[in-house]
Design a protein around this motif. Structure first.
Motif, PDB file in Angstrom:
ATOM      1  N   UNK A   1       0.807  -1.220   0.000  1.00 50.24           N
ATOM      2  CA  UNK A   1       0.000   0.000   0.000  1.00 50.24           C
ATOM      3  C   UNK A   1       0.842   1.273   0.000  1.00 50.24           C
ATOM      4  N   UNK A   2       2.148   1.153  -0.014  1.00 54.02           N
ATOM      5  CA  UNK A   2       3.018   2.310   0.175  1.00 54.02           C
ATOM      6  C   UNK A   2       2.797   3.391  -0.883  1.00 54.02           C
ATOM      7  N   UNK A   3       3.016   4.636  -0.467  1.00 62.55           N
ATOM      8  CA  UNK A   3       2.956   5.767  -1.390  1.00 62.55           C
ATOM      9  C   UNK A   3       4.338   6.113  -1.947  1.00 62.55           C
ATOM     10  N   UNK A   4       5.367   5.401  -1.515  1.00 63.89           N
ATOM     11  CA  UNK A   4       6.720   5.691  -1.993  1.00 63.89           C
ATOM     12  C   UNK A   4       6.846   5.297  -3.464  1.00 63.89           C
ATOM     13  N   UNK A   5       7.510   6.135  -4.246  1.00 64.22           N
ATOM     14  CA  UNK A   5       7.669   5.894  -5.676  1.00 64.22           C
ATOM     15  C   UNK A   5       9.126   6.115  -6.091  1.00 64.22           C
ATOM     16  N   UNK A   6       9.565   5.355  -7.090  1.00 68.82           N
ATOM     17  CA  UNK A   6      10.892   5.556  -7.670  1.00 68.82           C
ATOM     18  C   UNK A   6      10.715   5.873  -9.152  1.00 68.82           C
ATOM     19  N   UNK A   7      11.200   7.036  -9.543  1.00 70.19           N
ATOM     20  CA  UNK A   7      11.099   7.478 -10.926  1.00 70.19           C
ATOM     21  C   UNK A   7      12.466   7.640 -11.560  1.00 70.19           C
ATOM     22  N   UNK A   8      12.523   8.437 -12.613  1.00 73.80           N
ATOM     23  CA  UNK A   8      13.768   8.587 -13.368  1.00 73.80           C
ATOM     24  C   UNK A   8      14.873   9.221 -12.530  1.00 73.80           C
ATOM     25  N   UNK A   9      14.499  10.104 -11.582  1.00 73.87           N
ATOM     26  CA  UNK A   9      15.514  10.744 -10.750  1.00 73.87           C
ATOM     27  C   UNK A   9      16.250   9.717  -9.896  1.00 73.87           C
ATOM     28  N   UNK A  10      15.499   8.736  -9.388  1.00 77.02           N
ATOM     29  CA  UNK A  10      16.108   7.694  -8.560  1.00 77.02           C
ATOM     30  C   UNK A  10      17.117   6.889  -9.366  1.00 77.02           C
ATOM     31  N   UNK A  11      16.724   6.463 -10.562  1.00 76.51           N
ATOM     32  CA  UNK A  11      17.610   5.622 -11.361  1.00 76.51           C
ATOM     33  C   UNK A  11      18.754   6.422 -11.978  1.00 76.51           C
ATOM     34  N   UNK A  12      18.573   7.722 -12.154  1.00 79.14           N
ATOM     35  CA  UNK A  12      19.679   8.558 -12.620  1.00 79.14           C
ATOM     36  C   UNK A  12      20.745   8.695 -11.539  1.00 79.14           C
ATOM     37  N   UNK A  13      20.317   8.630 -10.293  1.00 80.26           N
ATOM     38  CA  UNK A  13      21.246   8.801  -9.173  1.00 80.26           C
ATOM     39  C   UNK A  13      21.932   7.501  -8.772  1.00 80.26           C
ATOM     40  N   UNK A  14      21.361   6.354  -9.145  1.00 84.22           N
ATOM     41  CA  UNK A  14      21.898   5.069  -8.697  1.00 84.22           C
ATOM     42  C   UNK A  14      22.097   4.142  -9.889  1.00 84.22           C
ATOM     43  N   UNK A  15      23.318   3.697 -10.102  1.00 82.87           N
ATOM     44  CA  UNK A  15      23.608   2.763 -11.190  1.00 82.87           C
ATOM     45  C   UNK A  15      23.129   1.368 -10.816  1.00 82.87           C
ATOM     46  N   UNK A  16      23.025   0.498 -11.817  1.00 84.30           N
ATOM     47  CA  UNK A  16      22.623  -0.884 -11.564  1.00 84.30           C
ATOM     48  C   UNK A  16      23.676  -1.595 -10.716  1.00 84.30           C
ATOM     49  N   UNK A  17      24.939  -1.283 -10.965  1.00 82.37           N
ATOM     50  CA  UNK A  17      26.007  -1.877 -10.153  1.00 82.37           C
ATOM     51  C   UNK A  17      25.847  -1.490  -8.690  1.00 82.37           C
ATOM     52  N   UNK A  18      25.524  -0.225  -8.438  1.00 82.95           N
ATOM     53  CA  UNK A  18      25.312   0.209  -7.057  1.00 82.95           C
ATOM     54  C   UNK A  18      24.098  -0.483  -6.447  1.00 82.95           C
ATOM     55  N   UNK A  19      23.005  -0.526  -7.191  1.00 83.45           N
ATOM     56  CA  UNK A  19      21.783  -1.133  -6.662  1.00 83.45           C
ATOM     57  C   UNK A  19      21.966  -2.623  -6.382  1.00 83.45           C
ATOM     58  N   UNK A  20      22.861  -3.271  -7.122  1.00 78.99           N
ATOM     59  CA  UNK A  20      23.102  -4.698  -6.886  1.00 78.99           C
ATOM     60  C   UNK A  20      23.755  -4.945  -5.535  1.00 78.99           C
ATOM     61  N   UNK A  21      24.303  -3.886  -4.919  1.00 85.20           N
ATOM     62  CA  UNK A  21      24.920  -4.015  -3.603  1.00 85.20           C
ATOM     63  C   UNK A  21      23.935  -3.708  -2.472  1.00 85.20           C
TER      64      UNK A  21
END
Length: 239
Positions: free
Chosen positions: A100-120
């Protein structure tokens, strides 16, 4: 093998062969109080506030696992108990409020975090970041997910599907937490294409155990309920 993908190779692991994590097992430190009671109630209240769902989340607590006008908890396969007003647990409430969360991840989130970073990142932090707001595509040149239009997303899917020699080469995998309505439309699409190759996380993870339990015990779910707890002489908790 796992090391080349940035996975943990030594025990202990946080939840199995998951993303590498150098942090502690618990983000809040050791918990030395009873696992239930007021401590669990306070944690539930904290989760409801963190996900900004104090009203809707509380209402959901009274409808979860209820036989009339209720819904099954997405957390586990605990059997339905009869005559229980609050047929819930702490983790079940967490599952529902995360949905039910209202938290959202858009283009700004993915621009700030690379896939390599998110894998950690650990699983909790990835879930806690929020829900996707639109289709994304991986850009190998930048190692980032970038937003694409729905038309481009559908064209990409169509290009890969039409390149197959047979519809049975496609697997239409879905989450077990997908709604009934969305699942119905999804399976219509797959069958219109010409295949019934429709695995989901439920049957891939639990079909074997479900078939075995059904054959031996006539039910594919757990057989314990709260009445067993009240009638037993001893209760052993392992793990």
């Amino acid at each position: 093998m796992g090391e080349s993908f940035g996975l943990m190779t030594e025990e202990p692991r946080q939840g199995g062969l998951g993303p590498t994590s150098t942090g502690e097992w618990s983000s809040t430190g050791p918990y030395e109080h009873p696992a239930a009671g007021w401590g669990a109630a306070m944690t539930v209240g904290k989760v409801l506030l963190e996900q900004r769902q104090p009203v809707a989340g509380t209402k959901a607590m009274f409808t979860m696992n209820q036989p009339k006008s209720g819904f099954d908890c997405p957390g586990c396969a605990w059997p339905d108990d009869k005559g229980v007003t609050l047929d819930i647990c702490e983790n079940g409430i967490k599952h529902v409020t995360w949905e039910m969360t209202h938290k959202r991840v858009g283009k700004e989130f993915f621009a700030a975090h690379s896939v390599t970073e998110l894998s950690q990142w650990n699983d909790f932090d990835l879930e806690d970041a929020g829900r996707l707001v639109g289709p994304m595509a991986y850009d190998a040149a930048t190692d980032h997910y970038v937003p694409i239009s729905w038309n481009d997303a559908f064209r990409t899917i169509a290009r890969h599907i039409t390149a197959l020699d047979s519809p049975d080469q496609a697997a239409f995998y879905t989450s077990g937490r997908l709604s009934n309505e969305a699942s119905f439309l999804y399976q219509l699409f797959a069958r219109e294409l010409g295949t019934n190759n429709l695995p989901d996380c439920s049957n891939m993870c639990h079909e074997g155990s479900g078939r075995g339990l059904t054959a031996s015990l006539a039910t594919g779910k757990g057989t314990a309920d709260l009445e067993d707890w009240e009638a037993c002489d001893a209760l052993f908790v392992l793990g």
